[in-house]
Design a protein around this motif. Structure first.
Motif, PDB file in Angstrom:
ATOM      1  N   PHE A 399     -30.218  15.796 -40.843  1.00 21.31           N
ATOM      2  CA  PHE A 399     -29.681  15.461 -39.905  1.00 21.31           C
ATOM      3  C   PHE A 399     -28.081  15.405 -40.048  1.00 21.31           C
ATOM      4  N   GLU A 400     -27.382  14.832 -41.163  1.00 13.52           N
ATOM      5  CA  GLU A 400     -26.241  14.681 -41.488  1.00 13.52           C
ATOM      6  C   GLU A 400     -25.596  16.115 -41.665  1.00 13.52           C
ATOM      7  N   PHE A 401     -26.202  17.068 -42.301  1.00 11.16           N
ATOM      8  CA  PHE A 401     -25.803  18.497 -42.261  1.00 11.16           C
ATOM      9  C   PHE A 401     -25.536  19.162 -40.940  1.00 11.16           C
ATOM     10  N   ALA A 402     -26.557  18.892 -40.143  1.00  9.88           N
ATOM     11  CA  ALA A 402     -26.539  19.469 -38.492  1.00  9.88           C
ATOM     12  C   ALA A 402     -25.486  19.009 -37.853  1.00  9.88           C
ATOM     13  N   LEU A 403     -25.139  17.514 -38.076  1.00 13.83           N
ATOM     14  CA  LEU A 403     -24.044  16.758 -37.367  1.00 13.83           C
ATOM     15  C   LEU A 403     -22.589  17.285 -37.812  1.00 13.83           C
ATOM     16  N   TRP A 404     -22.559  17.501 -39.045  1.00 18.90           N
ATOM     17  CA  TRP A 404     -21.189  17.642 -39.745  1.00 18.90           C
ATOM     18  C   TRP A 404     -20.700  18.980 -39.508  1.00 18.90           C
ATOM     19  N   ARG A 405     -21.799  19.859 -39.714  1.00 20.31           N
ATOM     20  CA  ARG A 405     -21.400  21.281 -39.594  1.00 20.31           C
ATOM     21  C   ARG A 405     -20.984  21.612 -37.979  1.00 20.31           C
ATOM     22  N   ARG A 406     -21.820  20.913 -37.104  1.00 20.82           N
ATOM     23  CA  ARG A 406     -21.420  21.330 -35.754  1.00 20.82           C
ATOM     24  C   ARG A 406     -19.825  20.697 -35.204  1.00 20.82           C
ATOM     25  N   GLU A 407     -19.960  19.378 -35.765  1.00 17.02           N
ATOM     26  CA  GLU A 407     -18.747  18.610 -35.552  1.00 17.02           C
ATOM     27  C   GLU A 407     -17.553  18.960 -36.299  1.00 17.02           C
ATOM     28  N   TRP A 439     -22.838  29.446 -42.757  1.00 18.18           N
ATOM     29  CA  TRP A 439     -23.830  28.676 -42.830  1.00 18.18           C
ATOM     30  C   TRP A 439     -24.819  28.956 -41.704  1.00 18.18           C
ATOM     31  N   ASP A 440     -24.286  29.741 -40.550  1.00 20.74           N
ATOM     32  CA  ASP A 440     -25.039  29.637 -39.335  1.00 20.74           C
ATOM     33  C   ASP A 440     -26.628  30.233 -39.342  1.00 20.74           C
ATOM     34  N   GLY A 441     -26.913  31.012 -40.365  1.00 22.28           N
ATOM     35  CA  GLY A 441     -28.343  31.439 -40.633  1.00 22.28           C
ATOM     36  C   GLY A 441     -29.196  30.652 -41.154  1.00 22.28           C
ATOM     37  N   GLU A 442     -28.712  29.512 -41.762  1.00 18.07           N
ATOM     38  CA  GLU A 442     -29.480  28.706 -42.642  1.00 18.07           C
ATOM     39  C   GLU A 442     -30.330  27.813 -41.872  1.00 18.07           C
ATOM     40  N   PRO A 443     -31.619  27.817 -42.234  1.00 17.56           N
ATOM     41  CA  PRO A 443     -32.605  27.084 -41.124  1.00 17.56           C
ATOM     42  C   PRO A 443     -32.268  25.584 -41.345  1.00 17.56           C
ATOM     43  N   VAL A 444     -32.397  25.010 -40.122  1.00 19.04           N
ATOM     44  CA  VAL A 444     -32.434  23.458 -40.022  1.00 19.04           C
ATOM     45  C   VAL A 444     -33.350  23.380 -38.999  1.00 19.04           C
ATOM     46  N   PRO A 445     -34.361  22.274 -39.282  1.00 21.31           N
ATOM     47  CA  PRO A 445     -35.506  21.769 -38.148  1.00 21.31           C
ATOM     48  C   PRO A 445     -34.989  21.676 -36.844  1.00 21.31           C
ATOM     49  N   GLU A 446     -35.770  22.079 -35.866  1.00 18.82           N
ATOM     50  CA  GLU A 446     -35.155  21.977 -34.588  1.00 18.82           C
ATOM     51  C   GLU A 446     -34.904  20.339 -33.728  1.00 18.82           C
ATOM     52  N   THR A 447     -35.668  19.371 -34.759  1.00 18.33           N
ATOM     53  CA  THR A 447     -35.642  17.939 -34.315  1.00 18.33           C
ATOM     54  C   THR A 447     -34.198  17.679 -34.920  1.00 18.33           C
ATOM     55  N   SER A 448     -33.680  17.987 -36.145  1.00 16.45           N
ATOM     56  CA  SER A 448     -32.467  17.702 -36.658  1.00 16.45           C
ATOM     57  C   SER A 448     -31.311  18.219 -36.029  1.00 16.45           C
ATOM     58  N   LEU A 449     -31.655  19.530 -35.218  1.00 17.45           N
ATOM     59  CA  LEU A 449     -30.441  20.151 -34.534  1.00 17.45           C
ATOM     60  C   LEU A 449     -30.423  19.240 -33.231  1.00 17.45           C
ATOM     61  N   LEU A 450     -31.449  18.973 -32.616  1.00 20.02           N
ATOM     62  CA  LEU A 450     -31.394  17.840 -31.467  1.00 20.02           C
ATOM     63  C   LEU A 450     -30.790  16.720 -31.593  1.00 20.02           C
ATOM     64  N   LEU A 451     -31.344  16.118 -32.455  1.00 22.35           N
ATOM     65  CA  LEU A 451     -30.608  14.747 -32.885  1.00 22.35           C
ATOM     66  C   LEU A 451     -29.384  14.872 -32.952  1.00 22.35           C
ATOM     67  N   ALA A 452     -28.669  16.027 -33.650  1.00 23.65           N
ATOM     68  CA  ALA A 452     -27.069  16.137 -34.004  1.00 23.65           C
ATOM     69  C   ALA A 452     -26.310  16.483 -32.905  1.00 23.65           C
ATOM     70  N   ARG A 519     -33.408   4.820 -38.031  1.00 25.99           N
ATOM     71  CA  ARG A 519     -34.620   5.218 -37.788  1.00 25.99           C
ATOM     72  C   ARG A 519     -35.226   6.041 -38.810  1.00 25.99           C
ATOM     73  N   ILE A 520     -34.563   7.140 -39.333  1.00 24.78           N
ATOM     74  CA  ILE A 520     -34.947   8.100 -40.456  1.00 24.78           C
ATOM     75  C   ILE A 520     -35.342   7.226 -41.900  1.00 24.78           C
ATOM     76  N   THR A 521     -34.379   6.426 -42.120  1.00 25.13           N
ATOM     77  CA  THR A 521     -34.382   5.838 -43.440  1.00 25.13           C
ATOM     78  C   THR A 521     -35.043   4.408 -43.602  1.00 25.13           C
ATOM     79  N   ASP A 522     -35.092   3.642 -42.390  1.00 21.18           N
ATOM     80  CA  ASP A 522     -35.888   2.501 -42.524  1.00 21.18           C
ATOM     81  C   ASP A 522     -36.412   2.145 -41.155  1.00 21.18           C
TER      82      ASP A 522
END
Length: 638
Positions: A399-407, A439-452, A519-522
């Motif tokens: 999630f953090e990777f998807a978020l900060w890569r995007r932002e 890093w665009d081609g690196e796989p990230v789960p769709e759920t992580s991408l959507l949350l980000a 929600r993820i961690t606790d």
């Protein structure tokens, strides 16, 4: 001090001391990266040391031309000569002293005072006299016999890199004598009064003496040595209170936290760890902060210093270690960019303010550039973690990777065409962009991408609701159309900028991302918060429902919270109308205008439905979530 000092005497300005000290292409190339490199760090350290020598030389010359600035102390050249003696005896000790972040903060502060651009709470001579304390500390470290007067504040004498002597004297701005003979140093604040002996190991406390303690952590051949700067006279962030002195339990807690974070960095991010080991010098400890929201800061004049909140003792060791590790990387990247900006400007003056997805407040261009550089490294850190961690830790890393890569990418894409960037600034931004795009081609789960995606949109919408003020004429026209029962004016689709009006109440706008982490961690703590139990600060039931996936409930709750600007952001997103979703500030402003005119508040969902009709079928675009070059700044508050 030797040839370095002779070179410094040729300069007559501290403002541009290093224009001839350039990064070579290899070092600059290493710096233009989402990673931290030892070679670039060493080059910046060399440049910063030269800069410190120049600042000191300029300071001595300016003080010497103004004898009144030295007060009851010896001439500035006497202190300079003592420091030069110490350097000849033990150059490595004086190098450490001059590179101490407090030296940089003090020198910059005093030069600003001498030039009338800054005030201080101390008499000028007391601030200037820290030069004498610096010389005394250097002489003690070098084992030189000497005697010199230094400033005292409420009976306390701070010797940089050594510690603080405290006497019973009560004079707010006094003087003390520091002397050394045959390896024994002492501080005397009153004539013929008792002296405080400086211990042989100055890091240790002794009667009347508080040592400048150090934390040293080692793992797999790499060692991080940090001074625990809880005695600082000059704050890293101007206007803030100094840190409290850590007790032994607090020091042990920091040592345990750093041990775990350092092991993680060395094992999994070794290249970054090597750079940190070379370029981090001091830690200003702050109290523990809110979970997932560590407090940290750095400053341009405090190269190598990080202010960081203590590791959270209430969370699992692995979580605390990762949080501290990524915070160290984040702040170190600010240090690196500060070092580069001491060598060459990256942007010209620019009056505009911008959205920065890692901040609650509008930021100037230089601040956005700083954040983009730091968070591109944060994205890289989480990218590495997502390949190494497992279970919930891996889910959070994704999630953090998807978020900060995007932002980071979105911000850099906004920056790289900005005309205020210098050629060096553009080169830096484009290199960071190339790294992130790789890093665009690196796989990230769709759920992580959507949350980000949702977290980014939520923060941006909340930010706009707080800090953007749409055109007043457009707002009035829309309000009048609502009250007349006619279609909204097309003008609302054409006006996509507006003024940036900083709202100091815009705090903790990262509620969605914060709750995703919880929600993820606790998941148990997240469920308790949804059931009415303890919830994170400034998080509302609407935010919890949104992250839980209960969109209908979230929309209804946001509609009840519209006294809170950020609720308009969440409401606009959930209603999903084109234009309205990206313009929550317009929806909020029109609602307020209707209420003022009619005395009745329109139902938020109905107003959003009605306003969205302006975009129906006309093909107009609602504008970007980022501020354009033409966005106007305002110092007023909403």
């Amino acid at each position: 001090m030797g040839t370095s000092c002779e070179a410094a005497e040729e300069s007559d300005s501290s403002a541009q001391p290093l224009r001839s000290h350039r990064l070579d292409d290899v070092s600059f190339g290493m710096l233009c990266s989402t990673g931290e490199r030892l070679g670039a760090t060493r080059t910046l350290l060399d440049a910063e040391y030269s800069r410190r020598l120049l600042l000191l030389r300029v300071l001595v010359d300016e003080v010497s031309s103004r004898p009144s600035a030295i007060g009851p102390l010896a001439p500035a050249h006497d202190a300079w000569d003592l420091l030069a003696r110490a350097q000849r005896q033990r150059p490595e000790a004086v190098h450490r002293l001059l590179m101490d972040p407090q030296t940089g903060l003090w020198a910059a502060h005093v030069l600003r005072r001498l030039r009338g651009s800054e005030d201080g709470d101390a008499p000028l001579w007391s601030d200037v006299g820290q030069l004498h304390a610096l010389a005394a500390a250097g002489a003690v470290l070098a084992g030189v016999d000497f005697r010199i007067l230094v400033p005292a504040r409420d009976g306390a004498v701070l010797l940089p890199c050594l510690g603080r002597a405290q006497s019973a004297a009560t004079e707010p701005w006094g003087v003390a004598e520091v002397s050394a003979h045959d390896g024994t140093a002492r501080v005397r604040t009153q004539h013929d009064g008792p002296a405080v002996d400086v211990p042989r190991d100055a890091t240790q406390d002794a009667p009347g003496w508080s040592g400048m303690r150090r934390l040293s952590v080692s793992h797999a051949g790499l060692t991080l040595n940090l001074t625990v700067d809880d005695l600082a006279r000059y704050p890293v962030i101007a206007g803030t209170a100094g840190p409290d002195r850590l007790d032994e339990a607090g020091l042990r807690h920091w040592r345990r936290g750093l041990d775990r974070a350092w092991a993680l960095l060395v094992e999994d991010h070794r290249e970054s760890a090597a750079a940190l080991a070379a370029g981090l010098f001091s830690l200003v400890p702050l109290p523990s902060a809110e979970r997932f929201r560590p407090r940290s800061a750095s400053a341009s004049e405090a190269f190598g210093c990080v202010m960081i909140s203590a590791p959270d003792a209430q969370v699992a060791d692995d979580e605390a270690a990762v949080e501290l590790a990524v915070t160290l990387v984040h702040e170190f990247r600010h240090t690196l960019l500060n070092g580069l900006m001491h060598l060459t400007p990256l942007a010209d003056d620019c009056p505009d303010l911008f959205h920065a997805p890692w901040r609650d407040d509008p930021r100037p261009l230089s601040g956005v550039l700083h954040g983009a550089f730091a968070f591109s490294g944060v994205a890289r850190f989480w990218r590495d973690r997502s390949a190494r961690d497992s279970g919930s830790a891996r889910e959070r890393a994704r999630f953090e990777f998807a978020l900060w890569r995007r932002e980071s990418r979105a911000t850099l894409e906004t920056l790289h065409t900005h005309p205020a960037l210098t050629a060096t600034g553009r080169r830096l931004v484009r290199a960071l962009l190339a790294d992130i795009r790789s890093w665009d081609g690196e796989p990230v789960p769709e759920t992580s991408l959507l949350l980000a995606e949702r977290a980014a949109a939520h923060q941006r919408s909340a930010w706009r609701a707080h800090h953007m003020a749409p055109d007043e004429a457009t707002v009035r026209a829309a309000a009048d159309s609502w009250l007349r029962g006619t279609r909204p004016p097309l003008a609302v689709t054409e006006e996509s900028g507006g003024d940036v009006v900083t709202d100091p109440a815009g705090c903790r706008l990262d509620a969605y991302a914060h709750l995703v982490r919880l929600r993820i961690t606790d998941p148990h703590a997240f469920a308790e918060a949804r059931d009415g139990g303890p919830r994170p600060k400034d998080v509302t039931p609407a935010d919890l429902a949104y992250v839980a996936g209960d969109s209908d409930t979230a929309a209804a709750l946001y509609a009840e919270e519209t006294s809170r600007p950020a609720a308009w952001g969440g409401l606009g997103l959930l209603l999903g109308h084109r234009g309205v979703a990206q313009r929550p500030e317009l929806l909020r402003a029109v609602s307020r205008a209707i209420t003022r005119s009619s005395g009745q508040t329109p139902p938020p969902a109905e107003l959003a439905d009605w306003l969205a009709r302006a975009w129906d079928g006309d093909g107009a675009h609602s504008g970007s979530g980022s501020m354009s070059q033409s966005a106007r700044c305002s110092q007023s508050t909403a």
